[in-house]
Motif scaffolding. Structure first.
Motif, mmCIF file in Angstrom:
data_model
loop_
_atom_site.group_PDB
_atom_site.id
_atom_site.type_symbol
_atom_site.label_atom_id
_atom_site.label_comp_id
_atom_site.label_asym_id
_atom_site.label_seq_id
_atom_site.Cartn_x
_atom_site.Cartn_y
_atom_site.Cartn_z
ATOM 1 N N LEU A 20 6.191 21.867 -0.260
ATOM 2 C CA LEU A 20 6.822 21.740 -1.575
ATOM 3 C C LEU A 20 5.700 21.557 -2.627
ATOM 4 N N PRO A 21 4.917 22.581 -2.802
ATOM 5 C CA PRO A 21 3.677 22.096 -3.840
ATOM 6 C C PRO A 21 3.936 21.754 -5.195
ATOM 7 N N ASP A 22 5.184 22.011 -5.668
ATOM 8 C CA ASP A 22 5.628 21.548 -6.986
ATOM 9 C C ASP A 22 6.002 20.252 -7.040
ATOM 10 N N TYR A 23 6.165 19.281 -6.013
ATOM 11 C CA TYR A 23 6.751 17.982 -5.953
ATOM 12 C C TYR A 23 5.553 16.948 -5.670
ATOM 13 N N GLN A 24 5.685 16.237 -6.644
ATOM 14 C CA GLN A 24 4.559 14.754 -6.087
ATOM 15 C C GLN A 24 5.381 14.244 -4.717
ATOM 16 N N ILE A 25 4.537 13.577 -4.065
ATOM 17 C CA ILE A 25 4.771 13.187 -2.644
ATOM 18 C C ILE A 25 4.223 11.626 -2.702
ATOM 19 N N PHE A 26 5.247 10.847 -2.164
ATOM 20 C CA PHE A 26 4.652 9.076 -2.132
ATOM 21 C C PHE A 26 5.122 8.651 -0.772
ATOM 22 N N ALA A 27 4.343 7.887 -0.130
ATOM 23 C CA ALA A 27 4.813 7.416 1.078
ATOM 24 C C ALA A 27 3.896 5.854 1.082
ATOM 25 N N TRP A 28 5.031 4.987 1.409
ATOM 26 C CA TRP A 28 4.495 3.492 1.568
ATOM 27 C C TRP A 28 4.416 3.050 2.842
ATOM 28 N N ASP A 29 3.665 1.919 2.803
ATOM 29 C CA ASP A 29 3.355 1.110 4.216
ATOM 30 C C ASP A 29 4.586 -0.029 3.626
ATOM 31 N N ALA A 30 5.565 -0.242 4.422
ATOM 32 C CA ALA A 30 6.531 -1.404 4.208
ATOM 33 C C ALA A 30 5.641 -2.678 4.686
ATOM 34 N N PHE A 60 0.736 -1.254 0.007
ATOM 35 C CA PHE A 60 0.084 -0.023 -0.178
ATOM 36 C C PHE A 60 0.703 1.206 -0.156
ATOM 37 N N TYR A 61 0.386 2.325 -0.700
ATOM 38 C CA TYR A 61 1.085 3.504 -0.649
ATOM 39 C C TYR A 61 0.157 4.730 -0.679
ATOM 40 N N ARG A 62 0.405 5.906 -0.195
ATOM 41 C CA ARG A 62 -0.100 7.060 -0.387
ATOM 42 C C ARG A 62 0.491 7.970 -1.312
ATOM 43 N N TYR A 63 -0.518 8.795 -2.189
ATOM 44 C CA TYR A 63 0.163 9.559 -3.176
ATOM 45 C C TYR A 63 -0.360 11.061 -3.123
ATOM 46 N N TRP A 64 0.254 11.988 -3.254
ATOM 47 C CA TRP A 64 -0.154 13.365 -3.135
ATOM 48 C C TRP A 64 0.525 14.092 -4.664
ATOM 49 N N PRO A 65 -0.436 14.209 -5.512
ATOM 50 C CA PRO A 65 -0.142 15.177 -6.650
ATOM 51 C C PRO A 65 0.317 16.409 -6.359
ATOM 52 N N GLY A 100 1.220 -1.508 8.465
ATOM 53 C CA GLY A 100 0.127 -0.683 8.001
ATOM 54 C C GLY A 100 -0.960 -1.382 7.250
ATOM 55 N N GLN A 101 -1.186 -1.003 5.782
ATOM 56 C CA GLN A 101 -2.286 -1.708 4.971
ATOM 57 C C GLN A 101 -1.504 -2.610 3.895
ATOM 58 N N SER A 102 -0.494 -2.674 4.140
ATOM 59 C CA SER A 102 0.436 -3.724 3.140
ATOM 60 C C SER A 102 0.360 -5.020 3.811
ATOM 61 N N GLU A 103 0.502 -6.109 2.683
ATOM 62 C CA GLU A 103 0.096 -7.481 3.044
ATOM 63 C C GLU A 103 1.687 -7.778 3.771
ATOM 64 N N GLY A 104 1.585 -9.224 4.303
ATOM 65 C CA GLY A 104 2.708 -9.606 4.873
ATOM 66 C C GLY A 104 2.327 -9.940 6.405
ATOM 67 N N GLU A 105 3.037 -11.038 7.025
ATOM 68 C CA GLU A 105 2.931 -11.117 8.294
ATOM 69 C C GLU A 105 3.404 -9.659 9.125
ATOM 70 N N ARG A 106 2.443 -9.441 10.202
ATOM 71 C CA ARG A 106 2.911 -8.098 10.925
ATOM 72 C C ARG A 106 4.211 -8.214 11.581
ATOM 73 N N GLY A 107 5.175 -7.320 11.345
ATOM 74 C CA GLY A 107 6.642 -7.229 11.924
ATOM 75 C C GLY A 107 7.434 -8.208 11.332
ATOM 76 N N ASP A 108 7.185 -8.908 10.178
ATOM 77 C CA ASP A 108 8.169 -9.757 9.540
ATOM 78 C C ASP A 108 8.367 -9.586 8.169
ATOM 79 N N ALA A 109 9.182 -10.321 7.655
ATOM 80 C CA ALA A 109 9.686 -10.341 6.302
ATOM 81 C C ALA A 109 10.520 -11.467 6.143
#
Length: 583
Positions: A57-67, A18-23, A71-80
């Motif tokens: 920084l209004p002229d920058y796209q911004i991205f932020a992920w859930d590792a 999962f990630y968030r995106y701000w245009p 958060g809302q990403s798949e995978g066992e909580r706290g593990d890889a």
């Protein structure tokens, strides 16, 4: 407030992240710019969402992920599976946004905090992207566990009982002076308090490697260090900064700040510095240092030169003599160690033995010695390199078929050619031809025998050849559309030899053809190898000069190839890359 969009992408193994995106809300340029945010350990992108507005920084796209596992990403909580998985996820994330949002590497800056800062710095180290800036907030290169001998104890328990989880001891009021933020941490259902011991121990290992080899990082880098951090230690952060290979670097200590650097009550001081640094890096021309002459000047050359000198002091000479004497004794019982002393520990015969991974000796003790030898970190890395070679071989062959090219394969220093022949026997669409070459008569004979054993005599042949002879390589017949150079360039320090080899291949491979090449950007046992093991070259000490991945990639690019993708093992020792002939 900026408009937020919620997105997902699929990582290399099918895991949905999962990630968030701000245009952008105000852009004065045709070429977009982007900031990618990597969150703190245990947290998720929502905890960093405030930065989208506060960075101003209004002229920058911004991205932020859930590792993965957060958060809302798949995978066992706290593990890889390991920390390298998170680094590879990060590479997939960057590749995704570049393709999806029409970005180039040089359009991207990174802001990363704590464990996210370790992921980001390891990604920059391993995959050598030409990004504009790297801003690290209190990187977790060394977590304070407070319990004496905590790390050795966790290692022992992990080896005895396997993976298990520990909960974070950190209280919200030790993360930030911002009471509202501390309260929200307690109530946030997406916070992942447990972390697997496997991942925690791997965090220490990767951090140690990145700190020691930070000279390989040439991206402009800013460190923002919390002055009153109860979670991570400052000494490795300073060592990382001192070792950085870029002249464009800053180190700021923020007095009184707790660990959540970008979530502190007075975070404006950190955010202002990050904004100014990023704007300045984008205002400057992108400057990528040339490393094609790093065999003549640079820190890896100095490292190799130091290994040519006798060990200093009173204890070290005795210690290394003791180790070598014990290895000589073990070689009388262990078949693998004896083969190394007989043919060279870097020979094709030794490599083939390591690939087979079948402990052998004159007795049970000898087989035990052989097992320990075959499980050394370097040989495990070699076997993982074989897996990656096979993966990229299949990828390149499929690409050639898709392009309606004849698949004519050459390996210019094949050893016994085992991994090539075994891979070919795994695929339905066989190449039109396979040419295996090696300078050693022993390898040529063994390779011919292996071709017969694998039933490939109708398409494969083995011949003696010099992998550094430009004229020989330029006249290969048939002209290869896929060339493989595995485990060769790592053994030779001289970049002119590499240029000769790559130039010959470039003259032989048609435009659109492919090159698979390996590299060794890191090895934790360089001194052990240099002091105790011998090379195939007249039994001389096996002294290796590491090439950073940037150096190796630049040599390949200079010959007219464009790198497409790369694989790296979980220890960061060996890489396998695929490049295409473009001119």
């Amino acid at each position: 407030m900026r408009q937020q969009k919620q997105k997902t992408f699929i990582s290399y193994d099918g895991c949905q992240l999962f990630y968030r995106y701000w245009p952008v809300i105000d852009s004065n340029t045709n070429q977009p710019k982007a900031i990618v945010i990597f969150h703190r350990g245990h947290e998720h992108s929502g905890r960093a969402a405030h930065l989208a507005d506060e960075l101003n920084l209004p002229d920058y796209q911004i991205f932020a992920w859930d590792a993965r596992g957060n958060g809302q990403s798949e995978g066992e909580r706290g593990d890889a599976p390991n920390f390298a998985t998170l680094i590879k996820d990060a590479n997939c994330f960057i590749e995704h946004i570049m393709q999806e949002y029409n970005l180039r590497q040089e359009d991207i800056a990174i802001i990363a905090q704590s464990v996210g800062a370790v992921i980001a710095s390891a990604w920059v180290h391993d995959y050598v992207p030409n990004i504009r800036a790297l801003v690290l907030g209190s990187p977790a290169f060394s977590v304070k566990l407070y319990v004496p001998l905590a790390v050795p104890g966790l290692k022992l328990l992990y080896n005895l009982k396997g993976n298990f989880f520990v909960n974070s001891y950190v209280k919200p009021n030790l993360l930030t002076h911002d009471l509202e933020r501390a309260t929200s941490f307690t109530k946030d259902p997406l916070i992942t308090r447990p972390i697997s011991v496997r991942l925690l121990l791997d965090l220490y290992s990767v951090s140690d490697r990145v700190v020691k080899d930070a000279n390989a990082i040439t991206v402009p880098t800013q460190l923002l260090v919390s002055g009153s951090d109860y979670v991570v230690r400052r000494k490795p952060q300073r060592q990382f900064y001192d070792n950085l290979g870029t002249q464009q670097k800053e180190f700021h200590i923020l007095p009184g700040f707790y660990h959540d650097t970008f979530g502190e009550k007075e975070r404006k001081f950190a955010i202002d510095r990050a904004r100014r640094f990023i704007i300045g890096c984008f205002a400057n021309q992108l400057c990528v240092p040339s490393l094609v002459n790093a065999d003549l000047v640079g820190y890896t050359r100095q490292e190799a030169d130091n290994l040519t000198m006798p060990p200093s002091g009173l204890i070290k000479p005795i210690y290394w003599k003791f180790i070598k004497t014990n290895l000589k004794y073990a070689s009388k019982l262990s078949d693998g160690i004896r083969l190394g002393f007989d043919t060279g520990f870097d020979s094709g015969s030794t490599l083939d033995y390591v690939y087979r991974n079948e402990p052998s000796g004159t007795s049970k003790l000898g087989r035990f010695f052989d097992y320990v030898y075959l499980q050394s970190i370097g040989w495990r890395g070699i076997r993982q390199r074989k897996v990656h070679l096979e993966e990229l071989l299949k990828l390149a062959i499929n690409r050639l078929y898709d392009q309606n090219y004849s698949v004519d394969l050459v390996d210019i220093a094949a050893g016994h050619g085992r991994y090539i022949l075994e891979t070919i026997n795994q695929i339905a669409n066989k190449p039109n031809s396979i040419l295996l070459r090696d300078y050693s008569d022993i390898n040529v004979l063994a390779g011919q025998t292996l071709i017969e054993e694998k039933g490939l005599v109708n398409i494969a042949r083995f011949e003696k050849g010099d992998a550094f002879n430009r004229e020989q390589l330029a006249q290969l017949s048939p002209k290869p559309t896929l060339a493989v150079v595995s485990g060769l360039y790592e053994l030779f320090s001289d970049n002119q030899l590499i240029r000769n080899s790559l130039s010959g291949l470039a003259e032989s491979i048609p435009e659109g053809g492919y090159l698979i090449y390996t590299n060794q950007p890191w090895h934790p046992q360089l001194e052990f190898i240099a002091r105790t093991l011998t090379s195939h070259r007249d039994g001389q000490p096996w002294i290796m000069r590491r090439r950073t991945q940037r150096e190796m990639d630049q040599l390949v690019a200079t010959a007219g190839f464009k790198k497409i993708t790369m694989r790296i093992d979980q220890w960061g020792i060996f890489t396998v890359s695929l490049a295409q002939r473009i001119r």
